[in-house]
Design a protein around this motif. Structure first.
Motif, short mmCIF file in Angstrom:
data_model
loop_
_atom_site.label_atom_id
_atom_site.label_comp_id
_atom_site.label_asym_id
_atom_site.label_seq_id
_atom_site.Cartn_x
_atom_site.Cartn_y
_atom_site.Cartn_z
N ASN A 116 -8.96 7.50 44.66
CA ASN A 116 -8.83 6.61 45.82
C ASN A 116 -8.32 5.22 45.43
O ASN A 116 -7.63 4.57 46.20
CB ASN A 116 -10.16 6.50 46.56
N GLY A 117 -8.72 4.79 44.23
CA GLY A 117 -8.31 3.45 43.80
C GLY A 117 -6.97 3.45 43.09
O GLY A 117 -6.47 2.39 42.72
N ASN A 118 -6.44 4.65 42.81
CA ASN A 118 -5.13 4.77 42.17
C ASN A 118 -5.09 4.18 40.76
O ASN A 118 -4.10 3.59 40.35
CB ASN A 118 -4.06 4.12 43.07
N TYR A 119 -6.20 4.34 40.02
CA TYR A 119 -6.21 3.94 38.60
C TYR A 119 -6.57 5.16 37.75
O TYR A 119 -6.94 6.21 38.27
CB TYR A 119 -7.18 2.77 38.37
N ASN A 120 -6.44 5.02 36.43
CA ASN A 120 -6.79 6.12 35.51
C ASN A 120 -8.24 5.99 35.08
O ASN A 120 -8.70 4.89 34.77
CB ASN A 120 -5.91 6.06 34.26
N PHE A 121 -8.93 7.13 35.03
CA PHE A 121 -10.30 7.13 34.50
C PHE A 121 -10.30 7.94 33.21
O PHE A 121 -9.77 9.05 33.16
CB PHE A 121 -11.28 7.76 35.50
N LEU A 122 -10.90 7.38 32.17
CA LEU A 122 -11.04 8.09 30.89
C LEU A 122 -12.52 8.18 30.55
O LEU A 122 -13.18 7.15 30.38
CB LEU A 122 -10.29 7.32 29.78
N GLN A 123 -13.01 9.43 30.50
CA GLN A 123 -14.41 9.57 30.08
C GLN A 123 -14.46 9.58 28.56
O GLN A 123 -14.06 10.54 27.91
CB GLN A 123 -15.02 10.86 30.63
N ALA A 124 -14.90 8.48 27.99
CA ALA A 124 -14.92 8.34 26.53
C ALA A 124 -15.88 7.23 26.16
O ALA A 124 -16.20 6.36 26.97
CB ALA A 124 -13.51 8.00 26.02
N THR A 125 -16.33 7.27 24.90
CA THR A 125 -17.18 6.19 24.39
C THR A 125 -16.33 5.25 23.55
O THR A 125 -15.60 5.69 22.67
CB THR A 125 -18.30 6.78 23.51
N VAL A 126 -16.41 3.97 23.85
CA VAL A 126 -15.67 2.98 23.06
C VAL A 126 -16.50 2.63 21.83
O VAL A 126 -17.66 2.25 21.94
CB VAL A 126 -15.38 1.72 23.91
N TYR A 127 -15.88 2.82 20.66
CA TYR A 127 -16.57 2.52 19.39
C TYR A 127 -16.20 1.18 18.83
O TYR A 127 -16.98 0.55 18.14
CB TYR A 127 -16.19 3.57 18.33
N ASP A 128 -14.95 0.78 19.08
CA ASP A 128 -14.51 -0.46 18.44
C ASP A 128 -13.37 -1.07 19.25
O ASP A 128 -12.69 -0.37 20.02
CB ASP A 128 -14.04 -0.20 17.01
#
Ligand SMILES: Cc1cc2nc3c(=O)[nH]c(=O)nc-3n(C[C@H](O)[C@H](O)[C@H](O)COP(=O)(O)OP(=O)(O)OC[C@H]3O[C@@H](n4cnc5c(N)ncnc54)[C@H](O)[C@@H]3O)c2cc1C
Length: 452
Positions: A116-128
């Protein structure tokens, strides 16, 4: 993928982080490792079509910022990263753990928000995060940003209780979670409440500092007592408050404790816990009192999310350690204007609440759009977020009290204080019933704004 010298140097640090989290093993020629391949590979998001804003944290803050940047300028490329597969809110969750509302009410779909917001979603954990090469490293690979937003929320700070004893901290986290970081803690708390029986003594602690959701522990205490009352369970809720008084909506909560839950709630202000024995389920206070409990939600002090430290953008604020080192008017990291921090990780003494993160997120998004257009942000761009917070005190019928406030800056004190604040604490009459209705409508309105 071409790896810059900077990335190669960075990797020596990354490998150490990854070694504890990603299985590391040499490949056939022994020259590389699985962690290196994963962390340095491109993250699975489309190539940036314009300036890219990477947002870490899909809570109310990050979700709002993602949506409203796209609304402000659809040409900006936005990637929202969150480690959770599913969104579950902290707000409204006290009504879910006590069986008043279903789990569905607080559970939402990140992908719906992204579509709906027209952005990308990435399911991930940011480590650094490498702020020199402007690159974010996740367990799904890395990606570059033009502007980075850190909205990772809070972590617990158990040090006051554990004094560095990791085994004790781990036992407390597992057996008696505070229930202020939604997810498994919410589910644990729900089953704890469902298992209450005659003779149960449930302890709810209230930490010091600017903790997440000031009214939350008092609301929960009311709702657990209400659950006992509704289900005819002869039990007790003991509220151990580190603060000298109920920190917000004090009249409303105190009168609910006295009038509705006199036989159920024991409120103990100015209580400093000196030791917790999680095995024998005993808490000892500074005054030598010993409290035996059958179950508990031990809400420790909080701190800024450790990702801020990893990114090198944290400081010790007035209230909690590890919060963001930002210009409080522009939300930009001191010394790195391409990085913004918002939501509960901010150091300003605003209420750490969903509504504050949501209204603030719209202001931050508008400023990011201006910044990407070449505008220099300053104090003139600052607007106050709005805190609106309902707390249920009784379930059947649903009655709630509320507070609303904006903020203003005191130049002499160099800090923010409440402005235009007001409370509605009369839960007994028609206003309390209207508050109950308002609470549900407020929750639904916020979910709509985040996902629809
Ligand atoms: C029990 C309870 C009751 C509450 N009641 C109310 C209320 O009545 N009203 C109200 O307004 N607010 C309430 N709140 C507070 C509200 O939920 C929080 O203030 C709000 O969620 C803060 O938003 P945020 O986006 O800053 O942080 P969060 O919601 O914590 O979001 C941070 C996100 O960052 C992600 N993240 C963190 N680190 C990483 C990483 N390394 N990589 C990838 N992702 C990462 C997390 O998974 C999380 O999704 C309540 C909270 C609780 C727990």
């Amino acid at each position: 993928m071409a790896i810059s010298r900077r990335d190669a140097i960075k990797f020596s640090g990354l490998a150490a982080i990854a070694a504890t989290t990603v299985s590391v093993h040499a490949d056939s020629n022994g020259a590389t490792t699985a962690s290196k391949r994963v962390l340095l590979s491109p993250a699975p998001v489309p190539a940036a079509k314009g300036k890219r804003v990477v947002i870490v944290g899909g809570g109310p803050s990050g979700l709002t910022i993602a949506k409203y940047i796209k609304k402000g300028n659809p040409k900006v490329d936005v990637v929202l990263i969150d480690k959770r597969p599913v969104f579950m809110s902290g707000f409204i969750s006290n009504l879910v753990v006590t069986g008043v509302l279903p789990l569905d009410f607080i559970t939402h779909d990140f992908l719906e928000g992204a579509r709906n917001g027209n952005y990308n979603f990435l399911q991930a954990t940011v480590y650094d995060i490498d702020r020199t090469s402007k690159r974010v490293y996740t367990n799904e690979g890395s990606l570059k940003y033009d502007v980075l937003v850190l909205a990772p929320g809070i972590d617990y700070d158990y040090s006051k209780w554990s004094k560095g004893d990791i085994e004790l901290e781990n036992t407390l986290r597992t057996k008696f979670p505070g229930g202020f970081i939604p997810g498994s803690e919410t589910l644990s708390l729900k089953s704890k409440i469902e298992n209450l029986e005659d003779g149960s003594v449930f302890v709810q602690t209230v930490p010091g500092g600017n903790y997440r959701c000031l009214p939350g522990p008092y609301e929960r205490s009311c709702l657990i007592a209400d659950y006992m009352k509704r289900n005819k369970i002869k039990g007790k809720v003991i509220v151990l408050d580190e603060n000298p008084n109920i920190t917000i909506k004090a009249d409303g909560f105190q009168s609910a404790f006295n009038k509705l839950y006199k036989d159920y709630i024991t409120y103990m202000p100015s209580t400093n816990i000196t030791s917790i024995d999680p095995h024998n389920q005993k808490i000892t206070t500074e005054l030598g009192e010993v409290i035996n409990f059958t179950d508990a939600a031990l809400y420790s002090r909080i701190r800024g999310n450790k990702l801020l430290e990893i990114a090198g953008v944290s400081k010790d604020s007035t209230f909690n350690k590890g919060e963001a080192n930002i210009d409080p008017f522009t939300y930009q990291v001191i010394g790195d204007k391409n990085v913004f921090c918002a939501g509960d990780a901010r150091p300003m003494g605003f209420s750490k609440s969903g509504n504050t993160a949501n209204t603030e997120g719209k202001i931050v998004a508008a400023n990011i759009v201006k910044y990407l257009n070449g505008e220099n942000l300053s104090r003139a761009n600052w607007k106050s977020p709005l805190t609106v917070c309902y707390s249920a005190v009784e379930c059947d019928p649903l009655r709630a009290i509320s507070v609303h406030a904006e903020y203003s800056y005191d130049d002499a004190k160099k800090s923010f204080g409440f402005a235009n604040a007001g409370t509605m604490e009369k839960w007994e009459g028609a206003e309390g019933l209207a508050g109950g209705k308002g609470l549900k409508e407020w929750g639904n309105g916020l979910y709509r704004d985040l996902f629809a």
